[in-house]
Scaffold this motif. Sequence first.
Motif, short mmCIF file in Angstrom:
data_model
loop_
_atom_site.label_atom_id
_atom_site.label_comp_id
_atom_site.label_asym_id
_atom_site.label_seq_id
_atom_site.Cartn_x
_atom_site.Cartn_y
_atom_site.Cartn_z
N LEU A 15 22.52 21.40 -64.11
CA LEU A 15 22.21 22.80 -63.84
C LEU A 15 21.81 23.02 -62.39
CD1 LEU A 15 21.71 25.69 -64.97
CD2 LEU A 15 19.39 24.94 -65.53
N HIS A 16 21.08 22.06 -61.81
CA HIS A 16 20.57 22.23 -60.45
C HIS A 16 21.48 21.61 -59.39
CE1 HIS A 16 16.82 22.45 -63.01
NE2 HIS A 16 16.90 23.64 -62.45
N ASN A 17 22.66 21.16 -59.79
CA ASN A 17 23.62 20.64 -58.81
C ASN A 17 24.44 21.82 -58.30
OD1 ASN A 17 25.59 19.35 -57.32
ND2 ASN A 17 25.95 17.73 -58.83
N HIS A 18 23.85 22.55 -57.37
CA HIS A 18 24.47 23.79 -56.92
C HIS A 18 25.77 23.55 -56.17
CE1 HIS A 18 21.03 26.06 -58.29
NE2 HIS A 18 20.22 25.23 -57.64
N ALA A 19 25.87 22.41 -55.48
CA ALA A 19 27.11 22.11 -54.76
C ALA A 19 28.26 21.93 -55.74
CB ALA A 19 26.93 20.85 -53.92
N ALA A 20 28.04 21.17 -56.82
CA ALA A 20 29.08 20.97 -57.83
C ALA A 20 29.42 22.28 -58.53
CB ALA A 20 28.65 19.92 -58.84
N ARG A 21 28.41 23.09 -58.80
CA ARG A 21 28.66 24.36 -59.47
C ARG A 21 29.49 25.29 -58.59
NH1 ARG A 21 23.22 26.68 -61.96
NH2 ARG A 21 24.72 28.34 -62.46
N ARG A 22 29.26 25.27 -57.29
CA ARG A 22 30.08 26.09 -56.39
C ARG A 22 31.53 25.64 -56.42
NH1 ARG A 22 25.40 25.95 -53.06
NH2 ARG A 22 26.17 24.11 -51.95
N VAL A 23 31.74 24.33 -56.48
CA VAL A 23 33.11 23.81 -56.55
C VAL A 23 33.78 24.31 -57.83
CG1 VAL A 23 34.51 21.73 -56.83
CG2 VAL A 23 32.67 21.78 -55.14
N LEU A 24 33.08 24.22 -58.97
CA LEU A 24 33.67 24.63 -60.24
C LEU A 24 33.97 26.12 -60.26
CD1 LEU A 24 31.48 22.47 -62.64
CD2 LEU A 24 33.79 21.99 -61.81
N GLU A 25 33.11 26.91 -59.63
CA GLU A 25 33.36 28.34 -59.57
C GLU A 25 34.55 28.65 -58.66
OE1 GLU A 25 29.49 29.63 -58.48
OE2 GLU A 25 28.67 29.27 -60.50
N LYS A 26 34.74 27.86 -57.59
CA LYS A 26 35.93 28.03 -56.75
C LYS A 26 37.20 27.72 -57.54
CE LYS A 26 33.79 26.93 -52.27
NZ LYS A 26 33.74 25.95 -51.16
N LEU A 27 37.07 26.85 -58.53
CA LEU A 27 38.22 26.51 -59.36
C LEU A 27 38.44 27.53 -60.47
CD1 LEU A 27 37.50 22.68 -59.73
CD2 LEU A 27 39.18 23.75 -58.22
N SER A 28 37.64 28.61 -60.46
CA SER A 28 37.75 29.71 -61.44
C SER A 28 37.36 29.29 -62.85
CB SER A 28 39.17 30.31 -61.44
OG SER A 28 39.47 30.85 -60.17
N LEU A 29 36.51 28.25 -62.98
CA LEU A 29 35.97 27.88 -64.28
C LEU A 29 34.72 28.72 -64.54
CD1 LEU A 29 36.33 23.99 -64.21
CD2 LEU A 29 37.97 25.71 -64.98
N ASN A 30 34.53 29.11 -65.79
CA ASN A 30 33.47 30.04 -66.16
C ASN A 30 32.22 29.30 -66.65
OD1 ASN A 30 35.29 32.25 -65.71
ND2 ASN A 30 36.19 31.81 -67.72
N GLN A 31 31.05 29.86 -66.35
CA GLN A 31 29.81 29.29 -66.82
C GLN A 31 29.73 29.36 -68.34
OE1 GLN A 31 26.22 30.82 -65.10
NE2 GLN A 31 26.99 30.72 -63.00
#
Length: 286
Positions: A112-128
């Motif tokens: 949850l707190h890996n904001h760098a990885a979460r930004r990558v996943l959001e760039k890939l258009s994956l949804n939370q």
Amino acid sequence: MEQVMNVQPLTHKDRPALEAMDTGIEDDYVVRIFERLIESDSHELFGLFREGKMLAVGGYSLFGSGKFAMLGRLRSDRRSLMKGNATELLQPIVDQLFRDPMVAWVGANTHLHNHAARRVLEKLSLNQGPVLHFLTLKSPKLLTAHESGPVWEEVTDLQHKKELIHSTEMNELGVFPFECYYPLPYDNALFTDQHLEKSSFYQNPDASRFVIVKSDTKKFDYSHVKYFWNDHYNQPGFFETILHHWKQHPDHVGCWIDFSAEGFKNIPDLSPYDVQEPWMLYGKWK
């Protein structure tokens, strides 16, 4: 002159390039099981290369006869961080997966707190998706404030198991914890006869609850608990039941339990558990 980067599936010849990466991970299991991963039919591993050097590595695992693809095993060389290499690596992999007619869902699970990885996943258009807490019960003698009771009755009939598993499509976890670290959308493709036969089902006396416990290995052996409600501490015999399974498998290091965010809040005392940081599941259907 711009340096050209390319993404390619890894083979045996790429082990030296993988070992040369500075990831900061001691005893990296990806390196330890590298040959197993690249030879597997259900796992794929890719590298991002520039001038023969591997800048990032990652891949995916397939579940449910190829219907679900979970991204993972992402590592980047610390000497080239913050340059978009993770996205550069994963975007063509995701594009390839969505072109695959067998794949219906692509996802990833990250802290949850890996904001760098979460930004990558959001760039890939994956949804939370949902937040999950992975806890391993290792010190049962420290358990407090739970309702004691007899071990629940084991269900061995395959048809009965199918009826139970199909009754909880809408559940408080919001996912099906297929394996340790691998929560997936609740889908019939995952409930093969082989998977159900290898899973131990236990049902409480009034048939209002059941729990599934399945042996799983992620470096260590676990009794992996799949429970779809948030009332672990209020159900008489729940903990006696999962500890019963653990006692039958003394080589297991403990009972791995997937808790929802609400279920985690209901735990009165965390001392019996090995507690991980919370995880967030990302995903997207075609």
